[in-house]
Design an enzyme around this catalytic site. Structure first.
Site, PDB file in Angstrom:
ATOM      1  N   HIS A   1       0.776  -1.239   0.000  1.00 36.11           N
ATOM      2  CA  HIS A   1       0.000   0.000   0.000  1.00 36.11           C
ATOM      3  C   HIS A   1       0.810   1.294   0.000  1.00 36.11           C
ATOM      4  O   HIS A   1       0.235   2.372  -0.023  1.00 36.11           O
ATOM      5  CB  HIS A   1      -0.956   0.006   1.206  1.00 36.11           C
ATOM      6  N   HIS A   2       2.136   1.202   0.039  1.00 39.41           N
ATOM      7  CA  HIS A   2       2.942   2.436   0.062  1.00 39.41           C
ATOM      8  C   HIS A   2       3.389   2.888  -1.325  1.00 39.41           C
ATOM      9  O   HIS A   2       3.765   4.050  -1.500  1.00 39.41           O
ATOM     10  CB  HIS A   2       4.191   2.243   0.928  1.00 39.41           C
ATOM     11  N   ALA A   3       3.377   2.001  -2.307  1.00 36.85           N
ATOM     12  CA  ALA A   3       3.906   2.331  -3.632  1.00 36.85           C
ATOM     13  C   ALA A   3       3.133   3.493  -4.255  1.00 36.85           C
ATOM     14  O   ALA A   3       1.911   3.543  -4.197  1.00 36.85           O
ATOM     15  CB  ALA A   3       3.844   1.110  -4.545  1.00 36.85           C
TER      16      ALA A   3
END
Length: 210
Positions: A140-142
């Site tokens: 979920h950080h990309a």
């Protein structure tokens, strides 16, 4: 139809046995092998009998670039541990190198992870499952053009884009200890996706204070 059968949930589970072969490097906290361990627990507890198991097709470039920029995905496709010196500027630009290292099969890992989430969303869209699971995902950080927090391709954003083809709105609930900032950023300007993140706040990656 009995009441019991009426409330039985159709569960689709996506898994690729190759995912556990990828290795971020010595001492790195991200260990794809844990996905294989989770799968083995599922088998040994007999949970596989409660669901349909699928091996997803790896996501193709045109699927990954529905969100991610072309130049970023081409970079991930071409970078390897043995040619790092040829991509020094691009590594800095795309935030690849420390938390997000270059490892063998990096692009293929992205294809497997994102392919599972896209397939899960498609299964929901087709009405063939009530619940679809991809434990190879959750990265979920990309960002659109940047790796972040061990994440290179944002399978969640790609899955939500797939769901939006059929559903007018999507609620995304994130229960990771880290804020799902990449997903929030992707849909910040639309009212079709609500992102709800439960995470540790303060001086903790990625550093939001709310």
């Amino acid at each position: 139809m009995s009441v019991q059968n009426h409330f039985k949930r159709r569960i689709a589970y996506y898994y690729d046995g190759d995912v556990g072969n990828y290795y971020y490097g010595q001492g790195h906290p991200m260990k794809p092998h844990r996905i294989r361990m989770c799968h083995n627990l599922l088998l040994n507890y007999g949970l596989y009998r409660k669901m349909e198991i699928f091996r997803p097709r790896p996501a193709e470039m045109e699927e990954l670039t529905r969100y991610h920029s072309d130049d970023y995905m081409l970079f991930l496709q071409n970078i390897r541990p043995d040619n790092i010196n040829d991509y020094t500027k691009q590594m800095q630009r795309f935030n690849v190198g420390e938390d997000c290292p270059v490892f063998d099969g990096l692009y293929e890992f992205c294809q497997i992870s994102s392919g599972g989430s896209i397939a899960a969303a498609q299964k929901i869209n087709e009405g063939h499952s009530d619940i679809a699971i991809n434990w190879m995902g959750g990265l979920h950080h990309a960002k659109k053009s940047e790796a972040s927090g061990f994440c290179y391709s944002n399978d969640i954003v790609l899955a939500i884009l797939e769901l939006l083809k059929v559903h007018p709105r999507v609620l995304y609930v994130d229960i990771d200890i880290h804020h799902g900032d990449g997903v929030e950023e992707a849909f910040y300007t639309t009212d079709r996706v609500m992102t709800c993140s439960f995470h540790k706040y303060g001086e903790y990656f990625p550093g939001e204070y709310w």
